[in-house]
Design an enzyme around this catalytic site. Sequence first.
Site: not given
Ligand SMILES: Nc1nc2c(c(=O)[nH]1)N[C@H]1C(S)=C(S)[C@@H](COP(=O)(O)OP(=O)(O)OC[C@H]3O[C@@H](n4cnc5c(=O)[nH]c(N)nc54)[C@H](O)[C@@H]3O)O[C@H]1N2
Ligand SMILES: Nc1nc2c(c(=O)[nH]1)N[C@H]1C(S)=C(S)[C@@H](COP(=O)(O)OP(=O)(O)OC[C@H]3O[C@@H](n4cnc5c(=O)[nH]c(N)nc54)[C@H](O)[C@@H]3O)O[C@H]1N2
Ligand SMILES: [Mo]
Length: 765
Positions: A111, A113
């Site tokens: 998994y 991005w």
């Molecule tokens: N506590 C907590 N944890 C969370 C979340 C949260 O809200 N709270 N959010 C979750 C969510 S929504 C998500 S989507 C995940 C995101 O988790 P990830 O998608 O695993 O996070 P990234 O840092 O985007 O990791 C992408 C990696 O791919 C590498 N990369 C970029 N381009 C390439 C390429 O072309 N080839 C290869 N081989 N590597 C490449 C980058 O260097 C990077 O290390 O995290 C989750 N974890």
């Molecule tokens: N700059 C930036 N933007 C991103 C990403 C990133 O890594 N960097 N990641 C992208 C990805 S993969 C994803 S999945 C999306 C995620 O998008 P979201 O899941 O919507 O993003 P979060 O920042 O985890 O949460 C949004 C807000 O929800 C509030 N929140 C947390 N828990 C609760 C709760 O229990 N109740 C309520 N009412 N509010 C709560 C927090 O204050 C938080 O700031 O963002 C995307 N956008």
């Molecule tokens: Mo995500």
Amino acid sequence: MAERILSGTHWGPFYPEVTDGKLSGVTPFDLDPNPSPILNSLPDMADHPCRILRPAVRQGYLQANGEEYHRRRGSEPFVEVSWEHALDLVANALKRTRDESGNQAIYGGSYGWASAGKLHSANALLHRFLSGIGGFTGSIGTYSLAAGEAILPHILGNGGKNSAWETLVGTTQLHVSFGGMPLKNAQITHGGMTRRSTRDWLLKMKNSGCQFVNISPVKDDLMHELGAQWVPIRPNTDVALMLGMAHTMVRQNLHAANFLSQYCHGFDEFLPYLLGEVDGQPKDIDWAESITNVPADTIQQLARQLVTERSFLNAAWSIQRADHGEQPYWMMMVLACMAGHIGKPGGGFGYGYGSMGGVGEIGAAVRGPMLSAPTNPVEQAIPVSRIADMLLNPGSSYQFNGSNETYPNIDLIYWAGGNPFHHHQDINRLIEAWNRPKTVVVNESFWTSTARHADIVLPVATTLERNDIGWCFADQGAYTMPKIIDAPADVRLEWDVFADLAERMGDRDQWDQGLTSDQWLEQLYEQSREKAAAKGNDLPDFNTFWQQGYLPLPPLEGANPAYSEFIEDPEDNPLPTPSGKFQIFSDTIHGFDYEDCPGHPIWLEPAEWLGNAQPQQLHLISNQPATRLHSQLDFGRTSIESKIADREPLRMHPDDAAAHGLNDGDVARLFNDRGECLAGVMISDDLMPGVVQLATGAWYDPQQPGQPGSLDVHGNPNMLTLDKGTSRLAQGPISQTTLIEIEKWTGPVPPITVFEPPAMAASED
Ligand SMILES: Nc1nc2c(c(=O)[nH]1)N[C@H]1C(S)=C(S)[C@@H](COP(=O)(O)OP(=O)(O)OC[C@H]3O[C@@H](n4cnc5c(=O)[nH]c(N)nc54)[C@H](O)[C@@H]3O)O[C@H]1N2
Ligand SMILES: Nc1nc2c(c(=O)[nH]1)N[C@H]1C(S)=C(S)[C@@H](COP(=O)(O)OP(=O)(O)OC[C@H]3O[C@@H](n4cnc5c(=O)[nH]c(N)nc54)[C@H](O)[C@@H]3O)O[C@H]1N2
Ligand SMILES: [Mo]
């Protein structure tokens, strides 16, 4: 080449400036009204010291001296080897696993991005390669939206429809958002949108008379220009608030009874629960206040307004990334049905506005290129965030969305394009689990924590160093992503790495069919062009597109409110649900007999929340970072400039800071039974008391690498989060369900070392 080269990222397109073969600066795309500051970090991508320059193998793996050699991942030096040697090792490990244990013993869920671009999409390339050599155990769903992905098809018939922004401007009178719509998140769209437009849409709505309500523990989850009503809520209690509103509607006879009978299935099965006839507890506003901490008067006010005004309900993805995260998503649909505005301009409900840039956009009539891949011959796939459960408990059974499954026994992990040592919950538990398989292979460009915990690390070119096409699903424009600079000498294109591995596995012909990756790119574009032409849309040929840099695409026609067709004619346009209607009750889910997800939405206490906290405990929200994409470019200047005492900022309310003797700029230790990390204190009135916020993505920097339980000195919230599924329905991640304690760090402040390469032993090749 075009006069100005255009390329792009998940956070938008840019014009590169190259000096002496190096990326010296970037200028944002002309048409982007709100360019992302994350672009400024791009020049740090090419030659940062944490770049992986040569293939590397963990010393113990290379020596393979002793049975437990795989148990020391993360703690040993690496040895740099030649590409031939590294690729032989990977191919041999794949063959051995296949022969001894079968293809399901290869975990390729991988998994993450990765980078934008339609061809060099790391996870897709890995899946294509592994499918070609007999298959792999895969993963289902996302860390983003797992609970939503499981519940919405049961209640809406598919992933849900969102109304286009166009239909909300001038029509929505009241916009209520659970989790706000933070612009920091709308910077990002998977695949890389050309324009960051959420801010402009919100201002248009405000200027045409819409009133906004931000229901969140964090005030600035909605931009202050909107003058929103802030309703601070205890994390993970949104469903109780919604139930309180629903109860008021029924008690005051405000609910849209006709809508419920005509368009919904099962309100009568839900009503006895709402009124307390089932469990003796009416879900009234006083009950809701006692759980959510939202004043009963406010709950009543909102309930009335939802009905009397043209109202729209939105839920950020965050609120389902919590224990029982299916429930608020389900209940919000019920509440919108009770308000009765679904299908009318400006009314109804949607999920994820503000969570990512593309939500609410109309998108293009022409679809982007897609690389074909053979079907994975191994059918088994685990819910994506159950990886540690799988590795720790091979052969044990689990339930998932109505089926009974068994975890496979994994011998080999292959990861490309993701960073589980950033993204997975409870990293200490992950370390134990990750040490089980015999081989871990990681393709990376940087020495991330995941690369550091691999046996074989293959260094791949970044997005700056290869030709690709940016074509985002939600966008009305595509763009070129030409190679801007050369990759370091021993770094290779991921495509070519898989081609050479396919050769060793006897699958080369299928992999590239005799074409180079640049030839594939042109062919993929031309295929899209042919499909577009069949629908009457003329696109330029590949060379013209490559010259042009930017390609405007025709928009999808029509911007109707979601579900308007169903509302206008429910007989001819039923929803694709079992009843053809909104499922307030789901006979299917009821039939699964899950206590943690019964047949209609209910309030279930989360495993950890302020309602069961000790006085010294605080609720940790680990949201998405404003200054980077997850862990990507944490070493880049935009992220580095945001740090406090070199650590990830921890935001907290002044009262909580005072209670713990903390001041702005202090270093704090965050801890619970699962782990500990340091962070830099930032005091803010934008947080409600009792809740602290530490964004994800600071690279895990343990004091003793490879040792579970080690202090992370940098601020990775996943040292503290809970690794448990939302319920048996979705088995989604619950990172927002976390209680912690906090204290001032008074010892010497340890340096951040994770942006330097790991220790290297003398090379043997
Ligand atoms: N506590 C907590 N944890 C969370 C979340 C949260 O809200 N709270 N959010 C979750 C969510 S929504 C998500 S989507 C995940 C995101 O988790 P990830 O998608 O695993 O996070 P990234 O840092 O985007 O990791 C992408 C990696 O791919 C590498 N990369 C970029 N381009 C390439 C390429 O072309 N080839 C290869 N081989 N590597 C490449 C980058 O260097 C990077 O290390 O995290 C989750 N974890
Ligand atoms: N700059 C930036 N933007 C991103 C990403 C990133 O890594 N960097 N990641 C992208 C990805 S993969 C994803 S999945 C999306 C995620 O998008 P979201 O899941 O919507 O993003 P979060 O920042 O985890 O949460 C949004 C807000 O929800 C509030 N929140 C947390 N828990 C609760 C709760 O229990 N109740 C309520 N009412 N509010 C709560 C927090 O204050 C938080 O700031 O963002 C995307 N956008
Ligand atoms: Mo995500």
